[in-house]
Enzyme design. Structure first.
Site, PDB file in Angstrom:
ATOM      1  CG  PHE A 115       5.998   8.668  -2.188  1.00 34.76           C
ATOM      2  CD1 PHE A 115       6.454   9.845  -2.639  1.00 34.76           C
ATOM      3  CD2 PHE A 115       5.094   8.541  -1.075  1.00 34.76           C
ATOM      4  CE1 PHE A 115       5.943  11.066  -1.925  1.00 34.76           C
ATOM      5  CE2 PHE A 115       4.630   9.834  -0.583  1.00 34.76           C
ATOM      6  CZ  PHE A 115       4.990  10.990  -1.061  1.00 34.76           C
ATOM      7  CE1 TYR A 135       0.348   1.185  -2.285  1.00 37.05           C
ATOM      8  CE2 TYR A 135       1.328  -0.821  -2.152  1.00 37.05           C
ATOM      9  CZ  TYR A 135       0.287  -0.138  -2.750  1.00 37.05           C
ATOM     10  OH  TYR A 135      -0.651  -0.736  -3.273  1.00 37.05           O
ATOM     11  CB  VAL A 190       3.302   0.681   7.234  1.00 41.25           C
ATOM     12  CG1 VAL A 190       2.462   1.313   8.632  1.00 41.25           C
ATOM     13  CG2 VAL A 190       4.513   0.022   7.837  1.00 41.25           C
TER      14      VAL A 190
HETATM   15  P1  NAP Z   1      -3.494   4.533 -10.210  1.00 41.36           P
HETATM   16  O1  NAP Z   1      -3.669   4.165 -11.481  1.00 41.36           O
HETATM   17  O2  NAP Z   1      -2.283   5.420  -9.679  1.00 41.36           O
HETATM   18  O3  NAP Z   1      -5.049   5.219  -9.778  1.00 41.36           O
HETATM   19  C1  NAP Z   1      -5.331   5.555  -8.360  1.00 41.36           C
HETATM   20  C2  NAP Z   1      -6.601   6.151  -8.338  1.00 41.36           C
HETATM   21  O4  NAP Z   1      -6.767   6.696  -7.034  1.00 41.36           O
HETATM   22  C3  NAP Z   1      -6.601   7.407  -9.431  1.00 41.36           C
HETATM   23  O5  NAP Z   1      -7.906   7.765  -9.871  1.00 41.36           O
HETATM   24  C4  NAP Z   1      -6.483   8.545  -8.341  1.00 41.36           C
HETATM   25  O6  NAP Z   1      -6.873   9.858  -8.771  1.00 41.36           O
HETATM   26  C5  NAP Z   1      -7.195   8.189  -7.055  1.00 41.36           C
HETATM   27  N1  NAP Z   1      -6.916   8.764  -5.901  1.00 41.36           N
HETATM   28  C6  NAP Z   1      -5.546   9.141  -5.409  1.00 41.36           C
HETATM   29  N2  NAP Z   1      -5.551   9.846  -4.280  1.00 41.36           N
HETATM   30  C7  NAP Z   1      -6.995  10.250  -3.970  1.00 41.36           C
HETATM   31  C8  NAP Z   1      -7.825  10.805  -3.195  1.00 41.36           C
HETATM   32  N3  NAP Z   1      -7.073  11.568  -2.346  1.00 41.36           N
HETATM   33  N4  NAP Z   1      -9.194  11.021  -3.322  1.00 41.36           N
HETATM   34  C9  NAP Z   1      -9.774  10.253  -4.448  1.00 41.36           C
HETATM   35  N5  NAP Z   1      -9.170   9.414  -5.446  1.00 41.36           N
HETATM   36  C10 NAP Z   1      -7.909   9.404  -4.993  1.00 41.36           C
HETATM   37  O7  NAP Z   1      -3.323   3.186  -9.245  1.00 41.36           O
HETATM   38  P2  NAP Z   1      -3.945   1.940  -9.239  1.00 41.36           P
HETATM   39  O8  NAP Z   1      -2.980   0.971  -9.685  1.00 41.36           O
HETATM   40  O9  NAP Z   1      -5.209   1.796 -10.323  1.00 41.36           O
HETATM   41  O10 NAP Z   1      -4.499   1.471  -7.936  1.00 41.36           O
HETATM   42  C11 NAP Z   1      -5.747   1.522  -7.426  1.00 41.36           C
HETATM   43  C12 NAP Z   1      -5.593   0.728  -6.040  1.00 41.36           C
HETATM   44  O11 NAP Z   1      -5.067  -0.535  -6.327  1.00 41.36           O
HETATM   45  C13 NAP Z   1      -4.764   1.381  -5.014  1.00 41.36           C
HETATM   46  O12 NAP Z   1      -5.511   1.285  -3.524  1.00 41.36           O
HETATM   47  C14 NAP Z   1      -3.540   0.712  -4.970  1.00 41.36           C
HETATM   48  O13 NAP Z   1      -2.944   0.774  -3.892  1.00 41.36           O
HETATM   49  C15 NAP Z   1      -3.980  -0.592  -5.130  1.00 41.36           C
HETATM   50  N6  NAP Z   1      -2.872  -1.695  -5.693  1.00 41.36           N
HETATM   51  C16 NAP Z   1      -2.508  -1.550  -6.911  1.00 41.36           C
HETATM   52  C17 NAP Z   1      -1.530  -2.465  -7.537  1.00 41.36           C
HETATM   53  C18 NAP Z   1      -1.097  -2.544  -8.753  1.00 41.36           C
HETATM   54  O14 NAP Z   1      -0.330  -3.213  -9.222  1.00 41.36           O
HETATM   55  N7  NAP Z   1      -1.362  -1.420  -9.871  1.00 41.36           N
HETATM   56  C19 NAP Z   1      -1.181  -3.572  -6.689  1.00 41.36           C
HETATM   57  C20 NAP Z   1      -1.716  -3.794  -5.528  1.00 41.36           C
HETATM   58  C21 NAP Z   1      -2.843  -2.790  -5.084  1.00 41.36           C
HETATM   59  P3  NAP Z   1      -6.069  11.184  -9.458  1.00 41.36           P
HETATM   60  O15 NAP Z   1      -5.975  10.424 -10.966  1.00 41.36           O
HETATM   61  O16 NAP Z   1      -6.710  12.308  -9.177  1.00 41.36           O
HETATM   62  O17 NAP Z   1      -4.411  10.854  -9.012  1.00 41.36           O
END
Ligand code: NAP
Length: 276
Positions: free
Chosen positions: A94, A193, A195
């Site tokens: 969120f 997030y 947790v």
């Molecule tokens: P993002 O751009 O929002 O992409 C998230 C991806 O996960 C999207 O493809 C989304 O699909 C998919 N997703 C969400 N819920 C899903 C579900 N129920 N089933 C299958 N796919 C689902 O986020 P991101 O930054 O690339 O994050 C990727 C990972 O890295 C996450 O686990 C995040 O917590 C972690 N992370 C990110 C950061 C950062 O700075 N960006 C830092 C630390 C960790 P839709 O397109 O359909 O929504």
């Protein structure tokens, strides 16, 4: 049945997951599956890689939907007899300014980031072949959330003997405590997030231990990592890393050479093991 090695990345239609697939297409000697909950968004992403001269395959996967997870499991079992690389990347967060009540944010965030990821592991880990690599994308937010937990909770999450069932009960308790608005009194930090990512990091430590106990001879390496602060829809345009840079540590862990026996059961960022 195909003998070709196979890699699967969850939530890879955009962001870091998409960049992980791009990198694996260039480096992994086998079939790479881009997966997405929405087939249209997934196929579009595959087409984008095709324009770059890269060949990714597509399979639908919604980690919130057990039927969808099981359909992928059956497909992998039938077509490849298992899988070689699993990257659990799918996740949600969120926005800070979101006004959704905290208890709802907690339930929704934990549902995908912890329970969804766990369900994928429950169904797919038994299929991982010898010398397989499993990467659970967690976050440094798990470390800061751990620091915000009570001493008693910290001890549980750092324990080398905590079981998966005990972890699941703790994650459920967090959601319940937010509903009763007693989560802070019960020693939880004020971040759903964070947790949820404690859950992912601790789950990884437990799963690695289980692999040691039940499949030691299979040389499977399983780790959690933080990709860094990455410019995606989740983190926004001010983040410091590009998606390709964010993919580096997850891809490093996904491609650990077959003679490596570490890292295993660790939490890494910037390809470096961090203390938990
Ligand atoms: P993002 O751009 O929002 O992409 C998230 C991806 O996960 C999207 O493809 C989304 O699909 C998919 N997703 C969400 N819920 C899903 C579900 N129920 N089933 C299958 N796919 C689902 O986020 P991101 O930054 O690339 O994050 C990727 C990972 O890295 C996450 O686990 C995040 O917590 C972690 N992370 C990110 C950061 C950062 O700075 N960006 C830092 C630390 C960790 P839709 O397109 O359909 O929504």
């Amino acid at each position: 049945m195909s003998n070709v090695p196979v890699a699967v990345v969850t939530g890879s239609n955009k962001g870091i997951g998409f960049a992980i697939v791009r990198s694996l297409c260039k480096q992994f000697p086998g079939d790479v599956y881009l997966t997405a909950r929405d087939a249209g968004r997934g196929q579009e992403a595959v087409a984008k890689l095709q324009e770059e001269g890269l060949r990714a395959l597509f399979h639908q996967l919604d980690i919130d939907d057990l039927q969808s997870i099981r359909a992928l499991r059956d497909f992998l079992k039938e077509k490849y007899g298992g899988l070689n690389v699993l990257v659990n990347n799918a996740g949600i967060a969120f926005k800070v300014r979101d006004t959704t009540p905290f208890a709802i944010q907690a339930e929704v965030t934990l549902k995908t980031n912890f329970f969804g990821t766990r369900n994928v592991c429950t169904e797919l880990l038994p299929l991982v072949k010898p010398y397989g690599r499993v990467v659970n994308v967690s976050s440094m937010a798990s470390n800061s959330a751990l620091a915000g937990c009570s001493r008693e909770l910290q001890q549980k999450f750092r324990s080398d003997t905590i079981t998966e069932d005990e972890l699941v009960e703790l994650m459920k308790k967090f959601v319940e405590d937010t509903k009763k608005n007693v989560h802070e009194k019960e020693g939880w930090p004020n971040t759903a997030y964070g947790v949820s990512k404690i859950g992912v990091t601790v789950l990884s430590r437990i799963q690695a231990r289980m692999l040691n106990e039940t499949r030691k001879g299979d040389h499977i390496l399983l780790n959690a990592c933080c990709p860094g602060w990455v410019r995606t829809d989740m983190a926004g345009p001010k983040a410091t890393k590009s998606p390709d840079e964010g993919a580096e540590t997850p891809v490093y862990l996904a491609l650990l050479p077959s003679d490596a026996d570490s890292p295993h059961g660790q939490f890494l960022s910037d390809k470096t093991v961090r203390t938990w």
